[in-house]
Write a protein that holds these residues in place. Structure first.
Motif, short mmCIF file in Angstrom:
data_model
loop_
_atom_site.label_atom_id
_atom_site.label_comp_id
_atom_site.label_asym_id
_atom_site.label_seq_id
_atom_site.Cartn_x
_atom_site.Cartn_y
_atom_site.Cartn_z
N THR A 26 -34.87 27.39 20.26
CA THR A 26 -34.99 27.70 18.93
C THR A 26 -36.50 27.31 18.49
OG1 THR A 26 -32.78 27.78 18.50
CG2 THR A 26 -34.13 27.95 16.64
N LEU A 27 -36.95 25.85 18.94
CA LEU A 27 -38.30 25.57 18.41
C LEU A 27 -39.17 26.27 18.95
CD1 LEU A 27 -39.59 22.90 17.40
CD2 LEU A 27 -39.68 22.20 19.97
N GLU A 28 -39.07 27.11 19.77
CA GLU A 28 -40.29 28.26 20.01
C GLU A 28 -40.12 29.20 18.85
OE1 GLU A 28 -40.67 29.93 23.77
OE2 GLU A 28 -39.95 28.25 24.94
N LEU A 29 -39.25 29.70 18.37
CA LEU A 29 -38.95 30.43 17.31
C LEU A 29 -39.44 29.84 16.00
CD1 LEU A 29 -38.02 33.45 17.12
CD2 LEU A 29 -36.03 32.32 16.07
N VAL A 30 -39.20 28.62 15.77
CA VAL A 30 -39.78 27.99 14.63
C VAL A 30 -41.18 28.05 14.60
CG1 VAL A 30 -40.24 25.58 13.47
CG2 VAL A 30 -37.69 26.35 14.47
N ASN A 31 -41.90 27.59 15.82
CA ASN A 31 -43.45 27.68 15.98
C ASN A 31 -44.08 29.17 15.68
OD1 ASN A 31 -43.45 24.94 16.88
ND2 ASN A 31 -43.29 25.16 19.01
N TYR A 32 -43.32 30.22 16.25
CA TYR A 32 -43.90 31.47 15.99
C TYR A 32 -43.86 31.62 14.25
CZ TYR A 32 -43.31 36.48 14.92
OH TYR A 32 -43.33 37.82 14.27
N TYR A 33 -42.85 31.13 13.63
CA TYR A 33 -42.85 31.63 12.29
C TYR A 33 -43.69 30.68 11.44
CZ TYR A 33 -38.65 34.82 12.25
OH TYR A 33 -38.24 36.04 12.50
N ARG A 35 -46.73 30.39 12.07
CA ARG A 35 -47.83 31.25 11.96
C ARG A 35 -47.78 32.24 10.86
NH1 ARG A 35 -48.38 32.50 18.33
NH2 ARG A 35 -46.51 31.03 18.43
N ILE A 36 -46.34 32.71 10.29
CA ILE A 36 -46.46 33.77 9.42
C ILE A 36 -45.99 33.16 8.11
CG2 ILE A 36 -44.75 35.58 9.12
CD1 ILE A 36 -44.44 35.82 12.11
N SER A 37 -45.09 32.45 8.05
CA SER A 37 -44.40 31.74 6.81
C SER A 37 -44.06 30.26 7.02
CB SER A 37 -43.51 32.58 6.23
OG SER A 37 -42.55 31.82 5.07
N LEU A 38 -44.86 29.40 6.08
CA LEU A 38 -44.35 27.94 6.51
C LEU A 38 -42.94 27.67 5.91
CD1 LEU A 38 -45.39 25.00 7.02
CD2 LEU A 38 -46.32 25.11 4.85
N ALA A 39 -42.82 28.39 4.85
CA ALA A 39 -41.47 28.23 4.06
C ALA A 39 -40.48 28.64 5.11
CB ALA A 39 -41.13 29.03 2.71
N ALA A 40 -40.50 29.88 5.85
CA ALA A 40 -39.37 30.28 6.80
C ALA A 40 -39.28 29.17 7.92
CB ALA A 40 -40.01 31.72 7.19
N SER A 41 -40.47 28.76 8.45
CA SER A 41 -40.44 27.92 9.52
C SER A 41 -39.92 26.72 9.13
CB SER A 41 -42.08 27.64 9.98
OG SER A 41 -41.99 26.60 10.92
N THR A 42 -40.03 26.02 8.10
CA THR A 42 -39.48 25.07 7.49
C THR A 42 -37.64 25.08 7.35
OG1 THR A 42 -41.31 24.09 6.21
CG2 THR A 42 -39.35 23.26 5.59
N PHE A 43 -37.57 26.29 6.83
CA PHE A 43 -36.07 26.66 6.56
C PHE A 43 -35.18 26.56 7.96
CE2 PHE A 43 -32.35 28.72 5.05
CZ PHE A 43 -32.40 28.82 3.89
N LEU A 44 -36.04 27.15 8.98
CA LEU A 44 -35.30 27.15 10.41
C LEU A 44 -35.08 25.77 11.14
CD1 LEU A 44 -36.97 30.05 12.50
CD2 LEU A 44 -34.53 29.84 11.51
N THR A 45 -36.14 25.10 10.57
CA THR A 45 -36.14 23.55 11.11
C THR A 45 -35.10 22.70 10.71
OG1 THR A 45 -38.48 23.40 11.38
CG2 THR A 45 -37.57 21.37 11.34
N GLU A 46 -34.94 22.82 9.20
CA GLU A 46 -33.99 22.38 8.37
C GLU A 46 -32.49 22.77 9.05
OE1 GLU A 46 -34.59 23.07 4.54
OE2 GLU A 46 -36.20 21.60 4.13
N MET A 47 -32.33 24.06 9.35
CA MET A 47 -30.98 24.59 9.84
C MET A 47 -30.70 24.22 11.53
SD MET A 47 -31.07 28.34 8.37
CE MET A 47 -29.38 28.82 8.80
N VAL A 48 -31.92 23.92 12.04
CA VAL A 48 -31.46 23.44 13.35
C VAL A 48 -31.19 21.96 13.25
CG1 VAL A 48 -32.49 22.91 15.42
CG2 VAL A 48 -33.09 25.12 14.46
N SER A 49 -31.81 21.27 12.38
CA SER A 49 -31.56 19.67 12.32
C SER A 49 -30.31 19.71 11.81
CB SER A 49 -32.66 19.14 11.27
OG SER A 49 -33.89 19.20 11.85
#
Length: 315
Positions: A26-33, A35-49
């Motif tokens: 899932t970290l690879e997907l976080v890195n992808y997002y 580049r598109i949306s910092l908010a979306a990437s942060t949201f995914l990181t928090e959900m994984v954590s």
């Protein structure tokens, strides 16, 4: 809804002939997002954590109908989608639907967004209602005096018990659903015999599978959960429709737009250098387009456009 329970049969045809197709951290997907949306990437990181979504994404493929699906499926709350979802006009999708609608139809659009399809449907003489879970998008639709509501199908039936529709349309919705059975069961009470169902989703042989610049695990980043849960083809679409009382009338894949894609590729390359196509001389532009068309010659023969469209009739 987060369905984080692994399944051992296909969600479309119930076949147990499923095999592993892909695993992706899932970290690879976080890195992808990122580049598109910092908010979306942060949201995914928090959900994984927090353990709300798994640390690894697993994709299975059905050996019977060919559906690919996340196993387990997991979705994000509506605010995550508002960060990355584009509610633009889907020209090809809408055109296919309007070509197959009966005159003066009473239409329900599931996932109406800001109401682009509803507006066009009304202009063509249809009556139309829309549903979406994105509060911001619904407010935009309502500001246009459209009949749009932040409801799901169950709430629609509860609030408007006698409402029936001649047609239901949903564009790029089915691949987001984590409970296909519930969705199609909820459609049943609001439809009548002979009514039509229209939907589009990403085509299985689309050009972006090979030419998309930013990929994750060999695919477009948006084609994984929590964004997409399923990946469709004609057999899988026909199977789910037949299972719930619909007969597929037509299946179309969007044609490959060779010239259009070549222009897109040039525009993206120029953008990275801070330039635009309009800045090129006519001669330079023709040369660049020709070179891009050479690069995309094989895909123009073997690949399709972005979308597939299905229309079915209620038996």
């Amino acid at each position: 809804m987060n369905n984080k329970t692994e399944v051992h049969s296909c969600p479309v045809c119930n076949s147990q002939k499923i095999k592993s197709a892909q695993d992706l951290p899932t970290l690879e997907l976080v890195n992808y997002y990122s580049r598109i949306s910092l908010a979306a990437s942060t949201f995914l990181t928090e959900m994984v954590s927090s353990g709300d979504i798994p640390s690894s994404i697993h994709i299975d493929k059905c050996g019977n109908c060919g559906l690919e699906f996340a196993n387990p499926m997991f979705t994000a709350p509506s605010q995550w989608y508002s960060e990355i979802e584009d509610y633009g006009v889907r020209n090809w999708d809408f055109q296919q639907c309007f070509q197959n609608l009966k005159p003066n139809s009473h239409i329900l659009e599931v996932g109406c967004g800001e109401g682009h399809f509803l507006e066009l449907a009304i202009k063509q003489g249809h009556s139309a209602m829309g549903l979406d879970f994105n509060h911001r998008a619904i407010e935009v639709a309502k500001s246009k005096n459209l009949d749009a509501h932040c409801w799901d199908l169950k709430k629609l039936k509860s609030n408007l018990q006698d409402r029936k529709f001649d047609a239901v349309a949903f564009f790029h919705v089915i691949e987001h659903l984590d409970d296909l059975v519930m969705f199609f069961q909820d459609l049943y009470p609001i439809m009548t015999k002979g009514s039509s169902l229209h939907f589009t989703c990403p085509a299985p042989n689309r050009w972006t599978m090979n030419l998309q610049d930013v990929k994750v695990g060999g695919r477009e980043g948006w084609d994984y959960p929590p964004h997409h849960q399923t990946r469709w083809n004609k057999v899988a679409a026909e199977t789910i429709l037949s299972r719930f009382g619909w007969e597929l009338q037509n299946y179309v894949e969007e044609p490959f737009n060779w010239l259009g894609l070549s222009n897109i590729m040039i525009a993206k390359k120029l953008k990275r250098s801070g330039l635009e196509i309009s800045m090129l001389s006519p001669f330079d532009r023709k040369i660049r387009i020709a070179l891009a068309m050479i690069r995309t010659f094989i895909p123009s023969i073997t690949k399709t456009g972005m979308n597939m469209y299905c229309v079915a009739i209620r038996k």
